[in-house]
Design an enzyme around this catalytic site. Structure first.
Site, PDB file in Angstrom:
ATOM      1  N   PRO A 274     -11.290   6.407  -4.385  1.00  0.00           N
ATOM      2  CA  PRO A 274     -10.212   5.447  -4.655  1.00  0.00           C
ATOM      3  C   PRO A 274      -8.832   6.063  -4.444  1.00  0.00           C
ATOM      4  O   PRO A 274      -8.628   7.251  -4.696  1.00  0.00           O
ATOM      5  CB  PRO A 274     -10.414   5.118  -6.144  1.00  0.00           C
ATOM      6  CG  PRO A 274     -11.036   6.360  -6.712  1.00  0.00           C
ATOM      7  CD  PRO A 274     -11.875   6.953  -5.611  1.00  0.00           C
ATOM      8  N   TYR A 316       1.714  -5.222   7.491  1.00  0.00           N
ATOM      9  CA  TYR A 316       0.565  -6.044   7.052  1.00  0.00           C
ATOM     10  C   TYR A 316       0.995  -7.379   6.448  1.00  0.00           C
ATOM     11  O   TYR A 316       0.169  -8.041   5.813  1.00  0.00           O
ATOM     12  CB  TYR A 316      -0.239  -5.315   5.974  1.00  0.00           C
ATOM     13  CG  TYR A 316      -0.543  -3.862   6.243  1.00  0.00           C
ATOM     14  CD1 TYR A 316      -1.354  -3.471   7.303  1.00  0.00           C
ATOM     15  CD2 TYR A 316      -0.042  -2.869   5.405  1.00  0.00           C
ATOM     16  CE1 TYR A 316      -1.641  -2.130   7.522  1.00  0.00           C
ATOM     17  CE2 TYR A 316      -0.326  -1.533   5.618  1.00  0.00           C
ATOM     18  CZ  TYR A 316      -1.120  -1.174   6.677  1.00  0.00           C
ATOM     19  OH  TYR A 316      -1.403   0.154   6.887  1.00  0.00           O
ATOM     20  N   CYS A 355      17.371  -0.741  12.617  1.00  0.00           N
ATOM     21  CA  CYS A 355      17.662  -1.623  13.746  1.00  0.00           C
ATOM     22  C   CYS A 355      16.411  -2.279  14.305  1.00  0.00           C
ATOM     23  O   CYS A 355      15.988  -1.982  15.435  1.00  0.00           O
ATOM     24  CB  CYS A 355      18.371  -0.836  14.834  1.00  0.00           C
ATOM     25  SG  CYS A 355      19.949  -0.234  14.257  1.00  0.00           S
TER      26      CYS A 355
HETATM   27  N1  LLP Z   1     -11.844   6.274   1.904  1.00  0.00           N
HETATM   28  C1  LLP Z   1     -11.626   6.054   3.208  1.00  0.00           C
HETATM   29  C2  LLP Z   1     -12.591   6.529   4.179  1.00  0.00           C
HETATM   30  C3  LLP Z   1     -10.478   5.344   3.613  1.00  0.00           C
HETATM   31  O1  LLP Z   1     -10.279   5.118   4.906  1.00  0.00           O
HETATM   32  C4  LLP Z   1      -9.553   4.899   2.651  1.00  0.00           C
HETATM   33  C5  LLP Z   1      -8.362   4.168   3.047  1.00  0.00           C
HETATM   34  C6  LLP Z   1      -9.813   5.182   1.294  1.00  0.00           C
HETATM   35  C7  LLP Z   1     -10.965   5.863   0.958  1.00  0.00           C
HETATM   36  C8  LLP Z   1      -8.880   4.783   0.192  1.00  0.00           C
HETATM   37  O2  LLP Z   1      -8.780   3.395   0.082  1.00  0.00           O
HETATM   38  P1  LLP Z   1      -8.035   2.741  -1.184  1.00  0.00           P
HETATM   39  O3  LLP Z   1      -8.843   3.053  -2.406  1.00  0.00           O
HETATM   40  O4  LLP Z   1      -6.669   3.318  -1.269  1.00  0.00           O
HETATM   41  O5  LLP Z   1      -8.003   1.300  -0.915  1.00  0.00           O
HETATM   42  N2  LLP Z   1      -2.140   1.621   4.719  1.00  0.00           N
HETATM   43  C9  LLP Z   1      -2.909   0.501   4.236  1.00  0.00           C
HETATM   44  C10 LLP Z   1      -4.241   0.912   3.673  1.00  0.00           C
HETATM   45  C11 LLP Z   1      -5.055   1.762   4.625  1.00  0.00           C
HETATM   46  C12 LLP Z   1      -6.302   2.305   3.986  1.00  0.00           C
HETATM   47  C13 LLP Z   1      -6.854   3.395   4.783  1.00  0.00           C
HETATM   48  N3  LLP Z   1      -8.051   3.942   4.260  1.00  0.00           N
HETATM   49  C14 LLP Z   1      -2.088  -0.288   3.215  1.00  0.00           C
HETATM   50  O6  LLP Z   1      -0.929   0.078   2.966  1.00  0.00           O
HETATM   51  O7  LLP Z   1      -2.539  -1.294   2.681  1.00  0.00           O
END
Ligand code: LLP
Length: 432
Positions: A274, A316, A355
């Protein structure tokens, strides 16, 4: 649940008025609440305690060393996706035994660094990667422990740019090929296939994808074992959503209710990765109004945070709550319902100085009237805020502050103009 609140119409982070922080450290400024961060880590630890999971905080979400150190101190491991993130995790006190390494494009030097650090699990995403890892492990006389990352091919569940378990994305092995790939390395001396990995996407607001994912996972684990692979790990990745708009996210225990029984059934150690759930609501972005502007029949609130500080809204179309740090009497706190009409508010685009027409934090947002110099808070900015920031338009990156009760600490200084050019080499020095 977080520790940002309006007291006497002044936004506080824990016990500290945000205005004081803006004055002392300047804007734009990321402010993190330690209590909120640890609360969310604890939520996950407690929800899944029954199966004693290895929780690996996803460093990409916010890799600030102080935040990572806090988490390591509370027993968290780390999920890394690059040599740089591995470096951070180790600097923060992470140990190989509690680090997992994901990503579709790991290079040989990254394999070497990770094998040297003794990372506990390589989440492998393709056949080519598997053999490349095996080769590096052979050269080093080591055995790499691997979880095969599978793409479970589920229905769309989040923004298409961050959905990682639909057909046709670059992530994981297809369901149809995973068994063939596993068969190919059955007797490999330097690879041990010990787990199955899936990361479904991010953010996910329902438990349903996990229900579908674990069901497919259980079948694959049984098949891999039958083939002769000693599967002991089930890694369900990250992806748990948070409250961006209102109370839209699921509590950690809702995900646990779906994942824990499957892990027990499989007789596996659970790994989770997470990120957002832990740090997302633990951070806000403070900014200061520079100008009001009317143009083309629209109102623009121009303030000093931009897409280089927080790229999520433009990348997004993400929604972040925004509200004055010192709201007037008639607007004491952010509204429950952002669609509702609030008397006295004005519909504005909250934009920055960069910009690009795509430089905004919010579009068509109802906000109380704000004047030059007023402070603004953009909420739920702790995840993928600072970590996705850039120097675009040669803007220095924001400072970061950690609040702990009535104390606050600068955990990343604001960059300087010198930082902007530091890595550049002046090969033309002396030439006319
Ligand atoms: N594990 C893997 C293999 C991942 O690719 C990711 C996130 C996570 C764990 C962690 O996911 P989380 O628990 O944070 O949801 N930049 C985007 C989100 C990209 C997520 C990339 N991978 C945003 O700002 O919404």
């Amino acid at each position: 649940m977080d520790y940002f609140s309006f007291k006497n119409r002044a936004l506080h982070c824990e016990e500290v008025p945000c205005q004081d922080l803006a004055i002392q450290y300047g804007t734009p400024l990321y402010v993190y609440s330690k209590a909120t961060l640890l609360h969310h880590l604890r939520q996950i630890q407690e929800a899944f305690a029954e199966v004693d999971p290895l929780i690996c905080y996803s460093v990409k979400t916010n890799g600030n060393l102080s935040l990572c150190k806090l988490m390591a101190g509370k027993g968290s491991g780390f999920d890394v996706t690059s040599g740089g993130e591995l470096h951070r995790a180790l600097l923060a006190g992470g140990t190989g035994a509690k680090i997992v390494f994901a990503g579709v494009g790991k290079t040989d030097p990254e394999f070497r660094a990770a094998l040297d650090a003794g990372v506990s699990l390589f989440n492998v995403e393709s056949e080519a990667e598997l053999y490349a890892l095996g080769e590096v492990a052979r050269e080093m006389g080591k055995t790499a422990t691997v979880a095969l990352r599978v793409n479970p091919d589920l229905p769309p569940k989040t923004h298409h740019k961050t959905d990682t378990s639909v057909k046709g994305v670059k992530f994981g092995l297809d369901l149809e090929t995973v068994m063939d790939v596993a068969r190919g390395v059955l007797s490999h001396k330097h690879l041990k296939i010990a787990g199955l990995h899936m990361h479904l996407g991010s953010p996910i607001l329902s438990v349903e994808p996990y229900r579908l994912g674990v069901a497919k996972g259980l079948i694959l684990i049984a098949q891999l074992r039958e083939m002769g692979h000693p599967i002991t790990v089930m890694n369900m990745g990250g992806g748990f959503g948070i409250h961006y708009r209102k109370e839209e996210a699921q509590p950690a225990k809702a995900f646990a209710q779906v994942i824990v029984p499957a892990v027990k059934q499989a007789g596996c150690r659970l790994v989770l990765e997470p990120g957002r759930f832990i740090v997302g609501n633990a951070g806000i972005l403070l900014s200061r109004v520079i100008y009001n502007k009317e143009s083309g029949g629209k109102n623009f609130l121009i303030q000093d945070a931009a897409m280089n500080d927080l790229i999520r809204p433009t990348l997004y179309d993400s929604f972040h709550r925004i509200w004055p740090v010192h709201p007037a009497e008639s607007f004491p706190a952010p509204p429950e319902d952002y669609e509702a009409e609030i008397p006295g508010t004005k519909v504005v685009d909250v934009v920055g100085p960069v910009c690009e027409s795509g430089d905004f934090l919010a579009k068509g947002r109802r906000l109380p009237p704000m004047n030059r110099g007023d402070l603004l808070a953009t909420f739920s900015a702790g995840a993928y805020g600072m970590s996705m920031s850039s120097n675009y338009n040669s803007r220095v990156r924001a400072a970061e502050v950690l609040v702990d009760g009535d104390k606050h600490y600068l955990i990343r200084r604001r960059e300087t103009y010198q930082d902007l050019v530091q890595a550049e080499l002046d090969v033309l020095a002396g030439e006319k």
